[in-house]
Design an enzyme around this catalytic site. Structure first.
Site, PDB file in Angstrom:
ATOM      1  N   ASP A 212       0.808  -1.230   0.000  1.00  0.00           N
ATOM      2  CA  ASP A 212       0.000   0.000   0.000  1.00  0.00           C
ATOM      3  C   ASP A 212       0.838   1.275   0.000  1.00  0.00           C
ATOM      4  OD1 ASP A 212       0.781  -0.889   2.585  1.00  0.00           O
ATOM      5  OD2 ASP A 212      -0.687   0.417   3.553  1.00  0.00           O
TER       6      ASP A 212
ATOM      7  N   GLU B 274      -0.557  -2.039   5.242  1.00  0.00           N
ATOM      8  CA  GLU B 274       0.438  -2.019   6.327  1.00  0.00           C
ATOM      9  C   GLU B 274       0.384  -0.697   7.080  1.00  0.00           C
ATOM     10  OE1 GLU B 274       3.550  -1.252   8.788  1.00  0.00           O
ATOM     11  OE2 GLU B 274       3.480  -0.158   6.908  1.00  0.00           O
TER      12      GLU B 274
HETATM   13 ZN   LIG Z   1       5.203   3.475   6.287  1.00  0.00          ZN
HETATM   14 ZN   LIG Z   2       6.435   0.971   5.215  1.00  0.00          ZN
END
Ligand SMILES: [Zn+2]
Ligand SMILES: [Zn+2]
Length: 433
Positions: A100, A166
């Site tokens: 991401d 994440e």
């Molecule tokens: Zn990051």
């Molecule tokens: Zn990262």
């Protein structure tokens, strides 16, 4: 190129003595670099926010299918997993790449700079791979391609985890590593270890850094609402002041780290980032709200700090005649990112072999956190996570724009180093000769 002459001479020497040498990580990586760079640039130009990585996951799934991987999609919304069974028996290894991007408007002058926008917290924002997850995805696809080429001689099985969100799912949504585990990531494939990596501005390109033990901190968000009794600001004795109570909680919580924790063992941080209360200068409000974060490098220290904060909040409130409603922790937490010491020693030796001992350094503890440790905890196995230097030669890594900055710049030499390091660590773990 740094050791190509040496590698060629060594190969020649081995061939003339009749021994058959396996190709080095550099030799295996070199033919893939053009493709890895192309993937990285494509992903960089088309970043997607957490839990919205549809184009990215489609690209990953298509590439893995082409390479003959058993591919699962739609895990934790946009997650993709590829499994490859080698031609020989051996251990099982999981490698994780996060995919991401961030709500950051790119300020780097690149032909493939991001012009993408997305919706974040109800606003239209620029989107950028400001944390370098484009590099992690491209490197891991490169490693996937090399595994596929070596398949007949590859011992064991590899699971490549392309993980969304994440950076954290949008408010109100679940996502990331904990959701992948919850949705049965390891139900049918139980790895013996999990490997992960992250590109970082703090290290020069061409280097890798890692350390045994707690390498990145746990992260627990907390929220404390102090309930007092409103009154006129001129007659506070008629109320119970939640502002004064909350201020005392903030002050007393400072002694958790400075007077309660054994700092010989490991450090910790307690930070209040939000202090909300009141609407008018002459009104004692009903409530005040505190929010903050606790960071630790040891699970026992972490538990101690969380319990202490709850105790301090409740007892300080009681002393003032107020009450608290606390969420400690609030929402999803990240555990300590702990590198298994024995496995870290093995991985370090592999990386030293791949990129040269002089290019591998000791990482220092870092109070940033990661959701990566959810994977190893979910599988109940050891893990290793290393940093790949991203800052170009001639720029001081100490002052280079950091990950998450709109000026974060990844020297693409990191793609070679990252691929060589992860490849060698994986091949050695699997027992490939
Ligand atoms: Zn990051
Ligand atoms: Zn990262």
């Amino acid at each position: 190129m740094r050791n190509s002459f040496l590698a060629a001479s060594l190969l020649l020497a081995l061939l003339t003595t009749g021994a058959v040498a396996a190709e080095s990580a550099q030799q295996l990586t070199a033919p893939e670099l053009k493709q890895i760079t192309a993937w990285r640039r494509d992903l960089h130009e088309h970043p997607e926010l957490s839990n919205r990585e549809t184009r990215t996951s489609q690209l990953i799934a298509e590439e893995l299918k082409k390479l003959g991987y058993d591919v699962r999609t739609g895990i934790a919304k946009t997650g993709v997993v590829g499994i490859l069974k080698g031609g020989k028996p051996g251990p099982k290894l999981a490698i994780r790449a996060d995919i991401d991007a961030l709500p950051v408007t790119e300020q780097v002058d690149l032909p493939f700079a991001s012009k993408e926008t997305g919706e974040y917290l109800g606003k239209n924002v620029g989107v950028m791979h400001a944390c370098g997850h484009d590099a992690h995805t491209a490197i891991t696809l490169g490693v996937a391609e090399i595994f596929a080429k070596l398949r007949a001689d590859l011992p064991g099985e590899v699971m490549l985890i392309f993980q969304p969100a994440e950076e954290g799912p949008p408010p109100g949504e679940e996502g990331g590593a904990p959701l992948m585990v919850k949705e049965g990531l390891f139900k049918d494939f139980k790895p013996d270890a999990v490997f992960g990596m992250h590109v970082r501005s703090a290290f020069p390109v061409g280097t890798v850094a890692l350390m045994p033990g707690g390498e990145m901190a746990s992260s627990d968000t907390f929220r404390i609402v102090v309930h007092g009794k409103g009154s006129h600001g001129a007659t506070p004795w008629l109320g119970v002041d939640p502002i004064v109570t909350a201020a005392q909680i903030v002050t007393d919580a400072q002694t958790i780290v400075s007077r309660e924790l054994d700092l010989n063992r490991s450090p910790a941080v307690v930070t209040f980032g939000i202090f909300n209360g009141g609407t008018r200068f002459n009104v004692v409000p009903e409530t005040a709200e505190l929010q903050g974060t606790i960071r630790a490098f040891d699970e026992d220290v972490r538990k101690h700090a969380l319990a202490s904060l709850k105790r301090v909040a409740e007892n300080v409130a009681a002393a003032h005649g107020a009450t608290v409603e606390s969420q400690i922790p609030l929402g999803e937490s990240n555990p300590v990112n702990r590198n298994d010491p024995a496995l870290t020693a093995r991985v370090r030796a592999s990386i030293e072999q791949a990129i040269g001992k002089e290019h591998v350094q000791d990482a220092q503890r870092w109070t940033a956190s990661e959701d990566f440790p959810h994977l190893a905890l979910g599988a109940g196995v050891p893990s290793v996570y290393f940093f790949v230097g991203a800052t170009p030669a001639g720029t001081d890594p100490a002052t280079a724009p950091t990950n998450h900055s709109p000026k974060f710049f990844l020297d693409e030499g990191a793609l070679a180093t990252g691929t060589e390091a992860m490849l060698q660590a994986a091949l050695d773990f699997l027992g490939y000769r």
